[in-house]
Scaffold this motif. Structure first.
Motif, short mmCIF file in Angstrom:
data_model
loop_
_atom_site.label_atom_id
_atom_site.label_comp_id
_atom_site.label_asym_id
_atom_site.label_seq_id
_atom_site.Cartn_x
_atom_site.Cartn_y
_atom_site.Cartn_z
N ILE A 1 0.85 -1.19 0.00
CA ILE A 1 0.00 0.00 0.00
C ILE A 1 0.88 1.24 0.00
N PRO A 2 0.73 2.11 -1.00
CA PRO A 2 1.56 3.32 -1.05
C PRO A 2 1.05 4.39 -0.08
N GLY A 3 1.98 5.17 0.45
CA GLY A 3 1.59 6.30 1.28
C GLY A 3 1.28 5.94 2.72
N PHE A 4 0.95 6.97 3.49
CA PHE A 4 0.64 6.81 4.91
C PHE A 4 -0.81 6.37 5.11
N LEU B 1 -12.03 5.30 -5.95
CA LEU B 1 -12.97 6.42 -6.02
C LEU B 1 -12.35 7.66 -6.65
N CYS B 2 -11.04 7.82 -6.53
CA CYS B 2 -10.34 8.94 -7.16
C CYS B 2 -9.32 8.42 -8.18
N HIS B 3 -9.62 7.25 -8.75
CA HIS B 3 -8.79 6.63 -9.78
C HIS B 3 -7.36 6.35 -9.31
N GLY B 4 -7.22 6.10 -8.01
CA GLY B 4 -5.93 5.72 -7.47
C GLY B 4 -4.97 6.86 -7.24
N GLU C 1 -8.81 2.54 -4.03
CA GLU C 1 -8.14 3.83 -3.94
C GLU C 1 -6.91 3.75 -3.04
N ILE C 2 -7.07 3.10 -1.90
CA ILE C 2 -5.97 2.97 -0.95
C ILE C 2 -4.82 2.17 -1.55
N PHE C 3 -5.14 1.19 -2.40
CA PHE C 3 -4.10 0.41 -3.07
C PHE C 3 -3.55 1.12 -4.31
N ILE D 1 -9.44 10.42 -0.03
CA ILE D 1 -10.63 9.77 -0.61
C ILE D 1 -11.79 10.77 -0.62
N ALA D 2 -12.45 10.87 -1.75
CA ALA D 2 -13.60 11.77 -1.89
C ALA D 2 -14.65 11.11 -2.77
N ASP D 3 -15.91 11.44 -2.51
CA ASP D 3 -17.00 10.95 -3.35
C ASP D 3 -18.16 11.94 -3.22
N LEU D 4 -18.22 12.88 -4.14
CA LEU D 4 -19.23 13.93 -4.06
C LEU D 4 -20.64 13.40 -4.26
#
Length: 307
Positions: free
Chosen positions: A20-23, A78-81, A70-72, A88-91
């Motif tokens: 998983i990339p990022g924090f 949801l935001c195309h990675g 998204e997390i992977f 993470i966003a979902d309007l």
């Protein structure tokens, strides 16, 4: 709450694989706050989140498969990675986005609240902020503006005892964060953030007041995170024994089971919900691992908005 716990506990395991990339900042231990608040909201209402945003996303109705992807960092996210765990966003369900800026949500949420007021939609906005974020100027300025303009917003301060690794007792000058908010001229309440029913009732009153034109409210909810500030945090500021005691005495899911009306839901039904949550998360992880990464030609798309 069960889905949030299953999601976060599984991420704790998956993060150890290094895939998983990022924090990642986990929400386990604070589930009753997100769910207690968001159960009072509609899809057309908006929330602003924090770096610890998975619980808010799930409570507001974000798709768990899309979140996991998204997390992977996958294109099906949801935001195309491109956002990862902290963005993470979902309007479509009113989720304005998790936010890596400490104290960033209040100033975004008052924009949604101002829009609802001007357009006459009877919509409500909620900002989630930590005890550390409550010290930020953006938070205090947003509170003042909300009172001045009588905006339909609820400021939720999630006091989990630590701003990263610094204790609230040291870093927050006013021991009562709710009282500091009340000084701006709005109702402010303190609730047990491990008790879904207490949070739900406080949020119900605040949301109804906002929707009826009564202006803003602040809710300070106290709960403790079960994991470190981020995955990999050595947690030198508290002992393993302290964490074990929190898990034993301050678990929102255990407290919910103790307080729920047995005439309406049985232990067996609650156990089945937990099993369904774990199965859903298992499926989400499998899909996320099998999904494709965004193609390189999409690197510069979704960077700027075209009006």
């Amino acid at each position: 709450m069960s889905r949030i716990r299953a999601f976060e506990d599984r991420l704790h395991e998956e993060n150890a694989t290094g895939d998983i990339p990022g924090f990642i900042h986990l929400y386990s231990g604070q589930e009753a706050i997100a769910v207690g608040v968001c159960e009072n909201l509609r899809d057309t209402d908006h929330i602003g989140s924090t770096h610890r945003g998975h619980g808010h996303c799930i409570a507001k109705g974000c798709d768990i498969h899309g979140m996991m992807a998204e997390i992977f960092g996958k294109e099906d996210g949801l935001c195309h990675g491109k956002g990862g765990s902290m963005h993470i966003a979902d309007l479509s369900v009113g989720m304005l986005g998790a936010n890596a800026i400490v104290g960033g949500a209040p100033s975004l949420a008052i924009g949604a609240a101002l829009s609802a007021k001007i357009l006459g939609t009877d919509g409500v906005a909620v900002s989630f902020t930590g005890d550390g974020g409550s010290n930020q100027g953006t938070t205090l300025e947003a509170m003042n503006m909300a009172v001045v303009l009588k905006l339909p917003i609820v400021f939720v301060i999630e006091n989990n005892g630590y701003g990263e690794a610094t204790g609230t007792d040291y870093a927050v000058g006013a021991p009562d964060i709710a009282a500091r908010a009340a000084a701006f001229g709005m109702p402010a309440a303190k609730v047990d953030g491990t008790d879904f029913f207490a949070v739900h009732e406080a949020a119900r009153e605040a949301v109804e007041r906002a929707r009826a034109g009564g202006g803003p409210t602040t809710i300070e909810a106290r709960a403790h995170r079960f994991y470190g500030h981020f995955e990999g945090d050595a947690q030198l500021y508290r002992t393993p024994e302290q964490v074990a005691e929190l898990r034993r005495t301050q678990d929102p899911l255990v407290i919910f089971r103790a307080k729920v009306d047995r005439r309406k839901v049985s232990v067996k039904e609650l156990d089945e919900i937990d099993e369904e949550s774990r199965a859903l998360v298992d499926e989400a992880v499998g899909r996320a691992r099998a999904a494709a990464y965004p193609p390189i030609e999409h690197l510069l798309t979704d960077v700027y908005v075209s009006y």
